[in-house]
Write a protein that holds these residues in place. Structure first.
Motif, PDB file in Angstrom:
ATOM      1  N   ILE A  86       2.549  -4.445  53.490  1.00 50.01           N
ATOM      2  CA  ILE A  86       3.789  -4.099  52.784  1.00 50.01           C
ATOM      3  C   ILE A  86       4.138  -2.648  53.088  1.00 50.01           C
ATOM      4  CG2 ILE A  86       4.833  -3.807  50.495  1.00 50.01           C
ATOM      5  CD1 ILE A  86       3.036  -6.135  49.566  1.00 50.01           C
ATOM      6  N   LYS A  87       5.390  -2.425  53.467  1.00 46.47           N
ATOM      7  CA  LYS A  87       5.844  -1.081  53.808  1.00 46.47           C
ATOM      8  C   LYS A  87       6.956  -0.659  52.859  1.00 46.47           C
ATOM      9  CE  LYS A  87       4.662  -1.630  58.695  1.00 46.47           C
ATOM     10  NZ  LYS A  87       5.150  -1.595  60.096  1.00 46.47           N
ATOM     11  N   SER A  88       6.832   0.558  52.342  1.00 45.84           N
ATOM     12  CA  SER A  88       7.846   1.062  51.413  1.00 45.84           C
ATOM     13  C   SER A  88       7.669   2.562  51.234  1.00 45.84           C
ATOM     14  CB  SER A  88       7.706   0.371  50.048  1.00 45.84           C
ATOM     15  OG  SER A  88       8.596   0.934  49.105  1.00 45.84           O
ATOM     16  N   ASP A  89       8.781   3.248  50.946  1.00 44.79           N
ATOM     17  CA  ASP A  89       8.700   4.673  50.617  1.00 44.79           C
ATOM     18  C   ASP A  89       8.999   4.913  49.142  1.00 44.79           C
ATOM     19  OD1 ASP A  89      11.379   4.120  50.546  1.00 44.79           O
ATOM     20  OD2 ASP A  89      11.994   5.664  51.988  1.00 44.79           O
ATOM     21  N   LEU A  90       9.021   3.829  48.353  1.00 40.94           N
ATOM     22  CA  LEU A  90       9.220   3.967  46.909  1.00 40.94           C
ATOM     23  C   LEU A  90       7.944   4.488  46.248  1.00 40.94           C
ATOM     24  CD1 LEU A  90      11.200   0.678  46.193  1.00 40.94           C
ATOM     25  CD2 LEU A  90      12.097   3.019  46.101  1.00 40.94           C
ATOM     26  N   PRO A  91       8.061   5.207  45.114  1.00 40.44           N
ATOM     27  CA  PRO A  91       6.875   5.789  44.468  1.00 40.44           C
ATOM     28  C   PRO A  91       5.944   4.745  43.868  1.00 40.44           C
ATOM     29  CG  PRO A  91       8.850   6.181  43.148  1.00 40.44           C
ATOM     30  CD  PRO A  91       9.313   5.610  44.446  1.00 40.44           C
ATOM     31  N   VAL A  92       4.671   4.867  44.206  1.00 42.79           N
ATOM     32  CA  VAL A  92       3.636   3.959  43.698  1.00 42.79           C
ATOM     33  C   VAL A  92       2.457   4.798  43.235  1.00 42.79           C
ATOM     34  CG1 VAL A  92       2.040   2.083  44.241  1.00 42.79           C
ATOM     35  CG2 VAL A  92       4.324   2.125  45.300  1.00 42.79           C
ATOM     36  N   LEU A  93       1.944   4.511  42.044  1.00 44.14           N
ATOM     37  CA  LEU A  93       0.733   5.148  41.528  1.00 44.14           C
ATOM     38  C   LEU A  93      -0.369   4.104  41.527  1.00 44.14           C
ATOM     39  CD1 LEU A  93      -0.624   7.635  40.211  1.00 44.14           C
ATOM     40  CD2 LEU A  93       0.076   6.708  37.986  1.00 44.14           C
ATOM     41  N   ALA A  94      -1.382   4.301  42.368  1.00 49.34           N
ATOM     42  CA  ALA A  94      -2.513   3.375  42.443  1.00 49.34           C
ATOM     43  C   ALA A  94      -3.693   3.962  41.687  1.00 49.34           C
ATOM     44  CB  ALA A  94      -2.898   3.115  43.893  1.00 49.34           C
ATOM     45  N   LEU A  95      -4.361   3.129  40.905  1.00 52.55           N
ATOM     46  CA  LEU A  95      -5.497   3.554  40.085  1.00 52.55           C
ATOM     47  C   LEU A  95      -6.715   2.705  40.443  1.00 52.55           C
ATOM     48  CD1 LEU A  95      -3.553   3.567  36.697  1.00 52.55           C
ATOM     49  CD2 LEU A  95      -4.107   5.584  38.075  1.00 52.55           C
ATOM     50  N   SER A  96      -7.858   3.364  40.601  1.00 51.24           N
ATOM     51  CA  SER A  96      -9.087   2.643  40.936  1.00 51.24           C
ATOM     52  C   SER A  96     -10.267   3.218  40.173  1.00 51.24           C
ATOM     53  CB  SER A  96      -9.387   2.744  42.443  1.00 51.24           C
ATOM     54  OG  SER A  96      -8.368   2.175  43.223  1.00 51.24           O
ATOM     55  N   GLY A  97     -11.182   2.338  39.761  1.00 48.81           N
ATOM     56  CA  GLY A  97     -12.458   2.777  39.200  1.00 48.81           C
ATOM     57  C   GLY A  97     -13.483   2.846  40.311  1.00 48.81           C
ATOM     58  N   ALA A  98     -14.204   3.935  40.390  1.00 44.89           N
ATOM     59  CA  ALA A  98     -15.173   4.120  41.477  1.00 44.89           C
ATOM     60  C   ALA A  98     -16.282   3.082  41.444  1.00 44.89           C
ATOM     61  CB  ALA A  98     -15.767   5.527  41.411  1.00 44.89           C
ATOM     62  N   VAL A  99     -16.549   2.488  40.279  1.00 46.72           N
ATOM     63  CA  VAL A  99     -17.646   1.523  40.137  1.00 46.72           C
ATOM     64  C   VAL A  99     -17.096   0.127  39.843  1.00 46.72           C
ATOM     65  CG1 VAL A  99     -20.010   1.328  39.263  1.00 46.72           C
ATOM     66  CG2 VAL A  99     -18.787   3.472  38.990  1.00 46.72           C
ATOM     67  N   ASP A 100     -15.907  -0.157  40.324  1.00 54.04           N
ATOM     68  CA  ASP A 100     -15.270  -1.458  40.111  1.00 54.04           C
ATOM     69  C   ASP A 100     -15.956  -2.504  40.990  1.00 54.04           C
ATOM     70  OD1 ASP A 100     -13.571  -3.670  39.977  1.00 54.04           O
ATOM     71  OD2 ASP A 100     -11.761  -2.441  39.878  1.00 54.04           O
ATOM     72  N   PRO A 101     -16.443  -3.613  40.398  1.00 55.46           N
ATOM     73  CA  PRO A 101     -17.157  -4.615  41.194  1.00 55.46           C
ATOM     74  C   PRO A 101     -16.256  -5.620  41.900  1.00 55.46           C
ATOM     75  CG  PRO A 101     -17.165  -5.268  38.906  1.00 55.46           C
ATOM     76  CD  PRO A 101     -16.472  -3.928  38.963  1.00 55.46           C
ATOM     77  N   VAL A 102     -14.943  -5.534  41.697  1.00 55.51           N
ATOM     78  CA  VAL A 102     -14.056  -6.532  42.293  1.00 55.51           C
ATOM     79  C   VAL A 102     -12.875  -5.912  43.023  1.00 55.51           C
ATOM     80  CG1 VAL A 102     -12.861  -6.852  40.071  1.00 55.51           C
ATOM     81  CG2 VAL A 102     -12.669  -8.604  41.828  1.00 55.51           C
ATOM     82  N   THR A 103     -12.329  -4.785  42.529  1.00 50.69           N
ATOM     83  CA  THR A 103     -11.221  -4.106  43.213  1.00 50.69           C
ATOM     84  C   THR A 103     -11.548  -2.621  43.366  1.00 50.69           C
ATOM     85  OG1 THR A 103     -10.057  -3.808  41.100  1.00 50.69           O
ATOM     86  CG2 THR A 103      -9.445  -5.721  42.430  1.00 50.69           C
ATOM     87  N   PRO A 104     -12.583  -2.286  44.144  1.00 50.55           N
ATOM     88  CA  PRO A 104     -12.985  -0.882  44.297  1.00 50.55           C
ATOM     89  C   PRO A 104     -11.932  -0.077  45.060  1.00 50.55           C
ATOM     90  CG  PRO A 104     -14.179  -2.270  45.832  1.00 50.55           C
ATOM     91  CD  PRO A 104     -13.429  -3.202  44.929  1.00 50.55           C
ATOM     92  N   PRO A 105     -12.090   1.245  45.126  1.00 49.97           N
ATOM     93  CA  PRO A 105     -11.081   2.124  45.734  1.00 49.97           C
ATOM     94  C   PRO A 105     -10.688   1.765  47.167  1.00 49.97           C
ATOM     95  CG  PRO A 105     -12.657   3.423  44.485  1.00 49.97           C
ATOM     96  CD  PRO A 105     -13.176   2.023  44.492  1.00 49.97           C
TER      97      PRO A 105
END
Length: 405
Positions: free
Chosen positions: A316-335
């Protein structure tokens, strides 16, 4: 947009709305049950084969296969219309019906995939997006969860190893967990415990898959993860009581999540399964003999097929503003997954929370950062340094252990 896939957003609203109280001062917040969830034509499928008495694994698996067969017979005529591409069409229909020209989006876990697809299809109606626990199509659930879950367990093990009292009393918890899994794979256990809520005496049938499921659930949580070294060490020495109690916690958490499995499999079997269905089975089961890949493959081989847009798996390509959040110890969606989508999103800001696990919106100052982002519609001047103060919780060490140190 809720996660799962299969959670109802209106149910999630009960725990999420207070986090957005500052945003609510100036904006409407709309929770939309994705089709197939909540009250948006939920799928009439019931996969719970749990019995009050233990049964052989082969018999339990046979019951599961029969439940899937019955489900498919009910929904085969319309299951193909419950994938993410239809969900974003619905979302835009809701936007138009409510009269909003542009909307801000928040999506957690699988919900982030819906947000990203909406961003692709309806950029002119998108102002700013927050994706917490990034799960793009490329994540190919549950295939990636094997390595990601193991990495999260190893992170807790490393934290323990860097704490002298933890290392002394618990040792290598990853190695112990693998030993427990192998032992349960060969010889499942029936464990008598006191039910943690009713106080009744009950028997818990513990298999290797039950064990891996409970450990994975604990890794989702910042609080429960701090207990894992003791839970795993107790089980390794033959005391399964606390671990068995966590089975009930896992079940109650699953019930609260309210996953609608008809919609869940329509998404995963059509969007994720094609990316790993031809990979060798020997590459699976990295996480404590979980068998998740095999179980999903068994279902997905028979699940009704959907026709997806030709560009659905394209970046996906876009120049719209996106804030992505990740937990460093996430067992399913890590950084890693947040960094992957960053390639095509030129205006994405990625915040990694050192002590975060799965979904970090409720942790520390994150809700305030989201508020500032939505207020300005831009993360370029956002001071996110406060997120670094959200460190891993200290490993729980019983006072009796500390007295011996």
């Amino acid at each position: 947009i809720a996660g799962g896939p299969g959670q109802a957003a209106v149910v999630v609203a009960e725990s999420m709305h207070s986090l957005f109280r500052d945003i609510r001062k100036n904006r409407d917040i709309v929770f939309v049950d994705q089709r197939g969830t909540g009250k948006s034509n939920p799928f009439p499928c019931e996969f719970d084969t749990e019995s009050t008495t233990p049964m052989p694994i082969a018999e339990e698996e046979a019951l599961g296969r029969e439940a899937v067969k019955q489900c498919i017979a009910k929904i085969k005529d319309y299951a193909a219309y419950y994938t993410t591409n239809y969900a974003v069409q619905d979302l835009d229909a809701v936007r138009a019906a409510l009269g909003y020209e542009k909307i801000n989006l928040w999506g957690g876990s699988y919900g982030s995939r819906v947000v990203l697809e909406y961003l692709r299809r309806y950029p002119s109606h998108t102002r700013a997006s927050v994706i917490d626990g990034v799960a793009p199509v490329a994540i190919a659930l549950p295939w990636s969860m094997e390595a990601d879950g193991l990495a999260a367990l190893q992170a807790i093990n490393k934290q323990c190893a860097n704490t002298p009292s933890c290392l002394t009393h618990f040792g290598d918890i990853t190695k112990k967990a693998q030993a427990i899994s192998s032992r349960l794979q060969a010889n499942p256990q029936d464990i008598k415990i006191t039910h943690p809520r009713t106080q009744e005496k009950v028997v818990v049938h513990m298999t290797a898959q039950d064990f891996s499921g409970v450990i994975r659930l604990a890794l989702y949580s910042r609080d429960l993860s701090s207990l894992l070294p003791q839970v795993i060490s107790d089980a390794e020495s033959g005391d399964y009581s606390v671990l068995a109690s966590l089975v009930y916690l896992a079940k109650s958490k699953s019930e609260m999540a309210g996953i609608n499995y008809g919609m869940h499999y329509s998404v995963v079997c059509n969007e994720d399964y094609p990316l790993y269905k031809d990979k060798p089975a020997t590459e699976a089961n990295l996480f404590l003999n979980s068998q998740m890949v095999q179980k999903y493959s068994d279902v997905c081989e028979h699940w009704p097929r959907a026709q997806l847009p030709a560009d659905y798996w394209a970046p996906i390509k876009s120049d719209l503003p996106v804030l992505a959040l990740s937990g460093a110890v996430d067992p399913v969606t890590p950084p890693y997954w947040g960094e992957q989508v960053k390639v095509g999103l030129t205006n994405l800001t990625h915040i990694v929370v050192p002590g975060g696990h799965h979904i970090v919106t409720s942790e520390g100052c994150i809700a305030q950062l989201i508020t500032m982002f939505i207020t300005t519609g831009d993360a370029k001047g956002l001071d996110a340094s406060c997120a670094q103060n959200i460190q891993p919780l200290a490993i729980y060490i019983p006072p009796s252990f500390m007295d011996k140190t």
